[in-house]
Design a protein around this motif. Structure first.
Motif, short mmCIF file in Angstrom:
data_model
loop_
_atom_site.label_atom_id
_atom_site.label_comp_id
_atom_site.label_asym_id
_atom_site.label_seq_id
_atom_site.Cartn_x
_atom_site.Cartn_y
_atom_site.Cartn_z
N VAL A 81 34.03 42.10 39.56
CA VAL A 81 34.92 42.81 38.65
C VAL A 81 35.22 41.94 37.43
O VAL A 81 35.35 42.43 36.33
N GLY A 82 35.33 40.63 37.63
CA GLY A 82 35.66 39.72 36.53
C GLY A 82 34.49 38.84 36.17
O GLY A 82 33.36 39.04 36.61
N ASN A 83 34.78 37.82 35.34
CA ASN A 83 33.73 36.90 34.90
C ASN A 83 33.39 35.94 36.04
O ASN A 83 34.02 35.94 37.08
N GLU A 84 32.42 35.09 35.82
CA GLU A 84 31.98 34.13 36.84
C GLU A 84 32.36 32.70 36.47
O GLU A 84 31.87 31.77 37.08
N THR A 85 33.22 32.53 35.49
CA THR A 85 33.46 31.18 34.98
C THR A 85 34.51 30.40 35.77
O THR A 85 34.52 29.18 35.73
N SER A 86 35.40 31.07 36.47
CA SER A 86 36.44 30.36 37.20
C SER A 86 36.19 30.46 38.71
O SER A 86 35.23 31.10 39.15
N VAL A 87 37.06 29.84 39.49
CA VAL A 87 36.94 29.87 40.94
C VAL A 87 37.05 31.32 41.42
O VAL A 87 37.95 32.05 40.99
N HIS A 103 41.45 49.20 43.66
CA HIS A 103 40.86 49.51 42.36
C HIS A 103 40.93 51.03 42.17
O HIS A 103 39.92 51.71 42.08
N LEU A 104 42.17 51.56 42.11
CA LEU A 104 42.37 53.01 42.10
C LEU A 104 41.87 53.67 40.83
O LEU A 104 41.22 54.71 40.87
N ALA A 105 42.19 53.11 39.70
CA ALA A 105 41.82 53.66 38.40
C ALA A 105 41.94 52.53 37.38
O ALA A 105 42.55 51.49 37.68
N PRO A 106 41.35 52.67 36.19
CA PRO A 106 41.39 51.56 35.23
C PRO A 106 42.78 51.00 34.96
O PRO A 106 42.95 49.79 34.83
N ASP A 107 43.78 51.86 34.92
CA ASP A 107 45.14 51.40 34.64
C ASP A 107 45.96 51.13 35.90
O ASP A 107 47.12 50.75 35.82
N TYR A 108 45.37 51.37 37.07
CA TYR A 108 46.04 51.16 38.35
C TYR A 108 45.10 50.40 39.28
O TYR A 108 44.58 50.97 40.24
N SER A 109 44.87 49.14 38.96
CA SER A 109 43.88 48.37 39.70
C SER A 109 44.30 46.91 39.81
O SER A 109 44.44 46.23 38.79
N LEU A 110 44.51 46.44 41.02
CA LEU A 110 44.79 45.02 41.23
C LEU A 110 43.58 44.20 40.81
O LEU A 110 43.71 43.16 40.16
N ALA A 111 42.38 44.69 41.15
CA ALA A 111 41.15 43.97 40.79
C ALA A 111 41.02 43.82 39.28
O ALA A 111 40.75 42.73 38.77
N ALA A 112 41.21 44.91 38.53
CA ALA A 112 41.08 44.86 37.08
C ALA A 112 42.18 44.00 36.45
O ALA A 112 41.93 43.26 35.49
N TYR A 113 43.39 44.08 36.99
CA TYR A 113 44.50 43.28 36.48
C TYR A 113 44.19 41.78 36.60
O TYR A 113 44.38 41.02 35.64
N MET A 114 43.68 41.38 37.76
CA MET A 114 43.37 39.96 37.96
C MET A 114 42.17 39.54 37.11
O MET A 114 42.14 38.43 36.58
N ALA A 115 41.20 40.42 36.96
CA ALA A 115 40.05 40.11 36.12
C ALA A 115 40.47 39.95 34.66
O ALA A 115 40.02 39.03 33.97
N ASP A 116 41.37 40.82 34.19
CA ASP A 116 41.87 40.73 32.82
C ASP A 116 42.66 39.44 32.58
O ASP A 116 42.75 38.97 31.46
N ALA A 117 43.21 38.89 33.67
CA ALA A 117 43.95 37.63 33.56
C ALA A 117 43.01 36.42 33.56
O ALA A 117 43.46 35.29 33.46
N GLY A 118 41.70 36.68 33.66
CA GLY A 118 40.72 35.61 33.55
C GLY A 118 40.12 35.10 34.85
O GLY A 118 39.36 34.15 34.85
N TYR A 119 40.45 35.76 35.96
CA TYR A 119 39.93 35.31 37.25
C TYR A 119 38.55 35.90 37.54
O TYR A 119 38.22 36.99 37.08
#
Length: 200
Positions: A81-87, A103-119
């Motif tokens: 879901v996110g980049n591959e640069t961090s742990v 990962h319910l929807a683009p605006d309701y997703s723990l996975a997307a939220y964490m990916a947007d934070a750079g993880y």
């Protein structure tokens, strides 16, 4: 007069057609309805009507098929879901809910939220839970599926397990090779459950 298993089984077909829920163990839920409702057919009809409404409700779909696959073992996949640069952080949903629960929807997703934070987020998709996997226990799900998936990542990951996925994550962490363990809403104290419930 109680409701027979055949009456409940006859109710399965209309619900299995809902694509977003079809791989999950629906017969287990219907058996629970039968047990709870007993002879109360009105209560069973209400429960089935609620289930039908839930399955027919429109949802903003998040296509897991569009996510890159970071690792795969049989039908189970780690979706990037996110980049591959961090742990890496691996989100482990309950095998009952499937990956959509995180990962319910683009605006309701723990996975997307964490990916947007750079993880570097990876979401576990257990794959179809069907009759061919009926005898697959928790131990096999960890040793034959989860551990091999994690080993393909090439570096230790942070594990975040949700509900039953927390038990999978805890077992994997006990076997070593992970950076940290986080459990969300996980039933970790199974000794508190009656014997018949633990067996079920």
């Amino acid at each position: 007069m109680s409701i027979s298993p055949d009456q409940v089984a006859g109710s399965i077909a209309p619900f299995c057609g809902a694509a977003q829920h079809s791989p999950r163990p629906l017969p287990l839920l219907l058996e629970h309805f039968r047990t709870v409702c007993g002879a109360d057919t009105a209560q069973l009809k209400a429960a089935l009507a609620g289930l039908r409404r839930y399955q027919a409700a429109e949802r903003e779909s998040v296509a897991a098929a569009d996510m890159p696959i970071a690792a795969q073992v049989g039908p189970a996949r780690l979706l990037r879901v996110g980049n591959e640069t961090s742990v890496p952080i691996v989100l482990i949903p309950s095998i009952i809910n499937g990956p959509q629960i995180l990962h319910l929807a683009p605006d309701y997703s723990l996975a997307a939220y964490m990916a947007d934070a750079g993880y570097a987020v990876h979401l576990l998709d257990w794959g179809a839970v069907d009759g061919a996997r009926a005898d697959e226990g928790l131990e096999a799900q960890v040793t034959d599926v989860l551990i091999p998936l994690l080993s393909q990542m090439g570096r230790p990951a942070h594990l975040v397990g949700y509900c039953l996925g927390g038990l999978h994550a805890m077992a994997a962490a006990q076997l070593g090779g992970v950076r940290s363990l986080t459990m969300i809403a996980s039933p970790w104290d199974l000794a508190a459950y009656p014997d018949d419930r633990r067996m079920a």
